[in-house]
Design an enzyme around this catalytic site. Structure first.
Site: not given
Length: 428
Positions: A45, A140-141
């Site tokens: 993350d 974003d992960e």
């Protein structure tokens, strides 16, 4: 914050500890004996992703509260914010006006989707160097299955550290990583020690790790669900794990059964590898003036700065483009865009600036004060390593400009984006 945290069940005489250098008295069995044949799933993350990108590109923003989402007086909401801004109580989805009230000195930045998508793709590319089984689940992960490869790098911890180091060195960004025997545990672990954290939860320590945590740490339990569970005395994941399935099924239907299983450390282990590579359709930069202006020198100076930033990104990705678009927001918030398509592909700041300047002057944008201005280039393609013109003429000013750009790029790579710039671009 940061460091390595490994959760243990206590049977080997150790309590959970935070380790910064990975060398303090831990048995090497974490890579083999503890994991055995269990899956080793990683969840990565990125930390305050959009805001961190802005701080990486503009080192002057480091240590400052940065809020991504738009103008502070707009009706929009916060997309994300830096950890410095979070100290003021600001969070995602908060109205921009409320964020400005809480932190009037914050730096407010407009979102730039293609920039963030590009950086997201670079993170995935780095992860795929270590394992082909990488599944992005948002910008974003991503999940990564390192079951078959972690021994090659010395175990799960060293694999994660290597990935974190590569992202830091190549992108100047930090991430938090969680490792567990399934996706659910790995995701909870990655969020438990942010920013720049690494939490490892072997299969025999899952319940110890999960059961003390608030129930809303379970993937899928939001604010309303947590409130409903709290009303019947279920406040921790341990409480949830010990609740009869029929009680939760009555409250949440079939989803209740899934919640009980996750609370007991069960979860999916499949990581569906993605083979889609990001290809930018356009690249651009924009800037909002502190005060609306139609000062010719100031606007043209900013235009040169934006053209330089766009040119830099083109070179970083090995692209050229043909269509230059100028974006102007006036004092009344009316947004106008104008574009010009050129006969040849371009990538230098001089060529981009020349096209953007023509659009600015021809459309008489300087007749009224300007609030925001942006430069974008599209119709992108990969640049050729050698140009035909290089063999036809002895002196090419564009070629000389590219050689200068390479020198400037080297300085920026070493000292930051603001290390060197064109003098006239600093008057804004």
């Amino acid at each position: 914050m940061g460091g390595v945290k490994e959760i243990n069940d206590g049977t080997r005489g150790r309590v959970p500890s935070t380790i910064s250098d990975g060398t303090r008295g831990r048995a090497p069995s974490t890579s083999e004996g503890v994991w055995g044949n269990y899956p080793v799933i990683m969840h990565l993350d990125m930390d305050a992703f959009f805001a961190a990108i802005e701080q990486s590109i503009q080192p002057s923003l480091k240590g400052k509260p940065v809020i991504v989402g738009g103008d502070p007086d707009s009706r929009g909401v916060v997309s994300t914010c830096s950890y410095e801004a979070r100290n003021y109580g600001i969070h995602s989805a908060m109205p921009m006006k409320e964020a400005h009230r809480l932190c009037p000195d914050a730096v407010f930045v407009n979102t730039t989707g293609d920039k963030y998508s590009y950086m997201s793709a670079q993170v995935v590319i780095i992860m795929k160097r270590f394992s082909p089984a990488v599944e992005p689940v948002s910008i974003d992960e991503a999940f990564c299955d390192i079951t078959a490869i972690h021994k090659r790098y010395g175990g799960p911890e060293k694999t994660a550290q290597a990935i974190k180091q590569a992202i830091k060195e190549e992108l100047n960004l930090t991430c938090s990583i969680g490792i567990g025997p399934n996706r659910s545990v790995a995701k909870i672990a990655s969020g438990s020690n942010k920013p720049d954290g690494l939490v490892i939860v072997p299969h025999d320590s899952v319940k110890q790790f999960l059961w003390v945590r608030p129930v809303d740490h379970i993937w899928g339990v939001g604010k309303k669900s947590a409130e409903a569970l709290g009303k019947v005395g279920i406040k921790t994941i341990g409480d949830l794990a010990k609740t009869p399935e029929k009680t939760l099924k009555a409250m949440f239907g079939i989803m209740g059964l899934g919640l009980v299983r996750m609370a007991n450390g069960e979860g999916e282990t499949d990581v569906r590898a993605s083979h889609v590579e990001y290809e930018a359709k356009s690249m651009g930069h924009e800037h909002t003036f502190d005060k609306d202006t139609n000062d010719r020198e100031r606007v043209l100076g900013l235009l040169l700065y934006l053209a330089d930033r766009v040119s830099r990104r083109l070179r970083q990705t090995g692209c050229v483009g043909r269509t230059v678009t100028l974006k102007v927001r006036k004092s009344n918030f009316k947004l106008i865009t104008r574009a010009i398509t050129l006969s040849a592909n371009i990538d230098t700041e001089k060529e981009i600036f020349r096209a953007a300047r023509k659009l600015l002057i021809d459309n008489r944008f300087l007749d009224e004060p300007i609030r925001l201005i942006g430069v974008n280039i599209s119709h992108l393609k990969k640049s050729e390593s050698e140009r035909l013109d290089d063999f036809l003429i002895d002196y090419d000013p564009t070629k000389k400009r590219r050689e200068l750009d390479k020198v400037m790029d080297g300085l920026r790579d070493k000292h930051g984006e603001e290390a060197i710039f064109f003098a006239s671009s600093q008057i804004f």
